[in-house]
Design an enzyme around this catalytic site. Structure first.
Site, mmCIF file in Angstrom:
data_model
loop_
_atom_site.group_PDB
_atom_site.id
_atom_site.type_symbol
_atom_site.label_atom_id
_atom_site.label_comp_id
_atom_site.label_asym_id
_atom_site.label_seq_id
_atom_site.Cartn_x
_atom_site.Cartn_y
_atom_site.Cartn_z
ATOM 1 N N GLY A 164 18.129 11.908 -63.428
ATOM 2 C CA GLY A 164 18.800 13.186 -63.267
ATOM 3 C C GLY A 164 18.443 14.249 -64.272
ATOM 4 O O GLY A 164 19.020 15.337 -64.242
ATOM 5 N N ARG A 165 17.496 13.988 -65.159
ATOM 6 C CA ARG A 165 17.094 15.059 -66.079
ATOM 7 C C ARG A 165 16.382 16.172 -65.323
ATOM 8 O O ARG A 165 16.249 17.284 -65.828
ATOM 9 C CB ARG A 165 16.223 14.490 -67.204
ATOM 10 N N GLU A 172 19.955 11.747 -55.293
ATOM 11 C CA GLU A 172 19.205 10.524 -55.571
ATOM 12 C C GLU A 172 20.113 9.302 -55.441
ATOM 13 O O GLU A 172 19.742 8.297 -54.808
ATOM 14 C CB GLU A 172 18.604 10.581 -56.974
#
Length: 301
Positions: A164-165, A172
């Site tokens: 999630g960066r 996702e």
């Protein structure tokens, strides 16, 4: 990095910057004989050494980036071997997963893959897949996904992940939580001893309403781990980053392990205002790690 350094040295030598060769036309004030005032002399070592070091590290950096991308491409091609005709595929974002999507598009054009349905987890991946002619669908039409392929920001020894960066953690997790098999591709720099061990962000997606209040509760939750919570921003004006779902992201930074990940997950999700977090616990079935010595395949079961 070693391969890049060796190649950098060769380039360093090829451009002619060595202990006895100065760049054409270069001179430097210095090395004044006693009593000759301020005469300018050609300087032997200082200029050449400084320029030489700068050129060496510049090319080493560029070649390292090139080698790193090459490793990602090798890993991407390996993971596509898991793809079969007729599959419903979860397609992740990120620099490594981009190579995966490119490769799938190539195999479809060649006729080596057929009847693929892709479910992208970000708008960017959606656009990429469309441009390559990959047929797309969603979880409404395919609630069970055969295979999801994605990268990760961290991988611990138990194949738990931080993702999630890039900002797509919610989609996702939805897609990858619905798949029969979840294959992750990373380079070896993403391996950590514990979740948060890189010292980089563990993202939490939150609604915009009273986000400061939510961030404060998240930071207090992991106070014993030295947690610092920061709103993700973009640009010179530090505008809040907005996800594809219209939410903000609070990045959590840990100085120590947060302990039991499942307990941490439950605690995060109980905070009103939290949408989802970037810990993917017990989800990856296979992790393919690209390193200088080749590929390593780690299986969960």
């Amino acid at each position: 990095m070693t391969a890049a350094v060796i190649r950098g040295v060769k380039i360093f030598q090829e451009v002619g910057i060595s202990a006895g060769t100065a760049p054409s036309g270069a001179s430097m004030v210095g090395n004044f004989p006693p009593g000759d005032g301020h005469e300018e002399q050609n300087s032997p070592a200082p200029f050449r050494v400084i320029v030489g070091i700068a050129v060496y590290y510049l090319f080493s950096l560029l070649l390292f980036i090139e080698d790193e991308d090459h490793l990602k491409k090798i890993a991407a091609y390996k993971v596509v071997e898991y793809v079969e005709s007729g599959m419903v595929l979860g397609l992740g974002p990120g620099s490594t997963a981009k190579h995966v999507v490119d490769r799938i598009g190539e195999l479809l054009r060649q006729g080596k893959l057929k009847d693929i349905d892709g479910i992208p987890t970000s708008k960017k991946t959606h656009e990429q897949a469309l441009s390559l002619g990959i047929p797309l669908s969603d979880l409404n039409s395919h609630p069970v996904v055969d295979l999801a392929i994605d990268g990760a920001d961290e991988v611990d020894p138990y194949l738990n992940l931080v993702k999630g960066r890039g900002g797509s953690l919610l989609r996702e997790k939805m897609v990858e939580g619905a798949c029969k098999k979840f294959v992750v591709i990373v380079d070896e720099s993403k391996l950590v001893n514990y979740i948060g061990g890189s010292g980089l962000a563990m993202p939490v997606e939150v609604i915009q309403f009273c986000w400061k209040f939510t961030a404060s509760r998240l930071q207090n939750l992991f106070q014993e781990s030295g947690c610092v919570a920061k709103l993700r921003t973009l640009g010179e004006k530090a505008e809040p980053y907005v996800t594809d779902n219209g939410n903000y992201i609070i990045d959590l930074y840990f100085k120590q392990s947060i302990g039991d990940l499942k307990a941490a997950s439950d605690s995060i999700l109980q905070i009103a205002g939290v949408v989802e977090h970037g810990m993917f616990i017990d989800m990856a079935t296979t992790v393919i790690v690209a390193g200088e010595l080749g590929l390593t395949v780690k299986n969960k079961y």
